[in-house]
Structures are given as C-alpha cells and as structure tokens.
Design a protein around this motif. Sequence first.
Motif, mmCIF file in Angstrom:
data_model
loop_
_atom_site.group_PDB
_atom_site.id
_atom_site.type_symbol
_atom_site.label_atom_id
_atom_site.label_comp_id
_atom_site.label_asym_id
_atom_site.label_seq_id
_atom_site.Cartn_x
_atom_site.Cartn_y
_atom_site.Cartn_z
ATOM 1 N N THR A 13 -60.259 14.380 17.390
ATOM 2 C CA THR A 13 -59.679 14.282 18.723
ATOM 3 C C THR A 13 -58.174 14.146 18.623
ATOM 4 O O THR A 13 -57.607 13.913 17.547
ATOM 5 C CB THR A 13 -60.296 13.103 19.515
ATOM 6 N N ASP B 130 -62.796 17.317 20.256
ATOM 7 C CA ASP B 130 -63.444 16.607 21.365
ATOM 8 C C ASP B 130 -62.389 15.745 22.040
ATOM 9 O O ASP B 130 -62.022 14.688 21.532
ATOM 10 C CB ASP B 130 -64.604 15.754 20.860
ATOM 11 N N GLU B 131 -61.895 16.194 23.190
ATOM 12 C CA GLU B 131 -60.846 15.460 23.900
ATOM 13 C C GLU B 131 -61.389 14.386 24.821
ATOM 14 O O GLU B 131 -60.616 13.749 25.555
ATOM 15 C CB GLU B 131 -59.963 16.427 24.705
ATOM 16 N N ASN B 132 -62.696 14.150 24.794
ATOM 17 C CA ASN B 132 -63.310 13.225 25.742
ATOM 18 C C ASN B 132 -63.613 11.858 25.143
ATOM 19 O O ASN B 132 -64.374 11.086 25.726
ATOM 20 C CB ASN B 132 -64.602 13.841 26.290
ATOM 21 N N ARG C 19 -57.017 23.165 19.315
ATOM 22 C CA ARG C 19 -58.172 24.059 19.218
ATOM 23 C C ARG C 19 -57.738 25.495 18.926
ATOM 24 O O ARG C 19 -58.369 26.196 18.132
ATOM 25 C CB ARG C 19 -58.967 23.977 20.521
ATOM 26 N N HIS D 96 -63.504 21.047 15.220
ATOM 27 C CA HIS D 96 -64.298 20.834 16.431
ATOM 28 C C HIS D 96 -63.609 19.742 17.259
ATOM 29 O O HIS D 96 -63.767 18.553 16.983
ATOM 30 C CB HIS D 96 -65.721 20.428 16.066
ATOM 31 N N VAL E 86 -65.424 17.032 13.398
ATOM 32 C CA VAL E 86 -65.100 16.690 14.781
ATOM 33 C C VAL E 86 -63.852 15.822 14.750
ATOM 34 O O VAL E 86 -63.732 14.907 13.924
ATOM 35 C CB VAL E 86 -66.260 15.933 15.457
#
Length: 324
Positions: A128, A147-149, A138, A145, A126
Amino acid sequence: MNRRHKVVVLLVDPVVGFDAAIAPTLFGAAEADGGPLYEVVTCGATGDPVPSTNGFAIVPQAGPEALDDADTVIIPGTRNTAVRREGRLDDEVGAAVARIPAGARVVSICTGAFVLAAAGLLDGRVATTHWRYADDLRALHTAVHVDENVLFVDDGDVLTSAGLAAGIDLCLHIIRRDHGGQVANAVARFCVVPPWREGGQAQFIETPLPRDDSASTAATRGWACAHLQEPLTIEQLARHAGMSTRTFIRRFREETGQPPGVWMRNRRLDRARELLEGHDLSVDEVARQSGLGSGANLRHHLRRGLGMSPSSYRKAFADREFDG
C-alpha cells in the motif's frame, strides 16, 4: 550483552518531513526495564543534508554505511523524481538500497513504497501507499498488487504503510509484533496517539465526526469496552445508544469503519493480549475475562490473527515493563 535491534531510517531526497520523524520518534520511545529496545539511526544516500518537502533539510546521523548491519530499514515518503515519475532508483539511492542486508526487515512509509517497488522488493506482493498516489504506483510497477484501502500491509519481511500518519500505525504494529502490546501501548501513550486507530485498517472512514453527541456511538463504545466480559449483543449495544438496531449499525460503521461485531472481537482480542502479557491467568480465564468465551475460541483467534498460541504469545511477551 546482546546488541539492540538496529533500525535504520533511509532518507531519500527530497524526503517528506513528517514521515521522516515517525520512526525515530516511536522506536526511540520503546523501552523495557528502563532501557531502549532499539538503536535508531537516520542515514542518507550520501553524508550530505537531505532536503525535505517541508522547507527544511535534515542532517542524517550517518551515510549509507549505516545500512550494512541494519536489522530493520525504514524508508519514509519521498518526492524523488526518478522514483516517483520514472519508477527507477538513481545511482546514489540504488547504491544505498543495495547495501541493505539480505535478512533485514524492510519497511516503507507513504510514498517510500515507490523506492521499494523500484528496487523490485514489492514484486508479487501486496503493498500500500498513500491513496492519492496508488494509481501511480500501480501504473509504474505492474507486478505489485496495490491495495489503497488499508492503513498498512504486513507481508512478513516487507511492510508498507499508507500515507503520512498511517506510518504511526505501522510502527506501533511493528513494536507490538516485536515486543507485545504493553510496550506498544506505552509508546502510544508517550506519543499521545491511540494504540489502535478507530476504523481498523481503513485508510479513511465515511463520517469521522458525528453530527452531534446524541448521534454518536462513542459513549456506547466506551461502555462496551468496560463490559467486554459480558456476552453483549448488537441489540443490547443499540439499546444503550438509544437507537434502532439498523440505525446503530449504520452509524457505528460510519464512525469506526467496522461493523459492531468485528470491532467487539478486536477489542476482546486486545484485552486478551493484555491479560496474557500482564497476568498469570489460565487460558480459559483469559478467554472469560476478555469475553471470548472459551480457551478454544481464544486459541482460534490468536492463531488466525498472529499465528501464535496463547502459551507462545505469553512466552514471547509476558513480564516486559515500560518505564516512561
């Protein structure tokens, strides 16, 4: 005398100027007993000045040979075409990345994640990056994996941050992980930034500025921090703010990015860590003064969040002072 932990900042042409300054500033400010805790070196893929995206060039302290004995390598954001558009490392950058020791901790800030991904270091992990470029990462690297949050991802030996100022959050997190909250908080004070960002891990929150003072939960958050040892309920917080419980919860989340219960737990854990580092109190007393209730509850949250018991946390981080 033990060698200081060596942090090498690899500047990839053209480097994002703001990102390039974050790690040298924060790690350079980390001190204990009046001395620096890190040796910080900037380097480029060659010995030449590195153009930035902001109208100036940076002259690194060293060439890629500085990477050979690095303990931590940090790669700031870049607009390097091969990395950002083609998902590959050009020959010079690839040769520099290949010099990173196998056991080194590797960190990216913002679009520096594209460099780590192109090197295969993010496969199956994971990670970012800046929310605007998450889809690009991506698409180029389907094994990552994304995760932009979140503000940052700590995957042990590989850490990635979101865009721009999120690099500050990640560097403070690393300093806190290495040397405890007192050192990290002192660095934050020196750099005039918060030791933790309102909103927790969220890259952005819905309403960063309340409409007016009467609509803000800020005063109640300050009051809660001064009364952490008390068993405060959401209803009590709402009454202090002069709001209905439903309105309080909604506005609290708009302003902080977190529900009140999660925010309170995190502040209590922050307080518990400060007490463990700076005071010779029993675990039960630390739990009481921080509002976590019992030693068992404190142990649970520390193990869940840090993988450490209170005693091991105290052993690792107690009695470290910052002179600044």
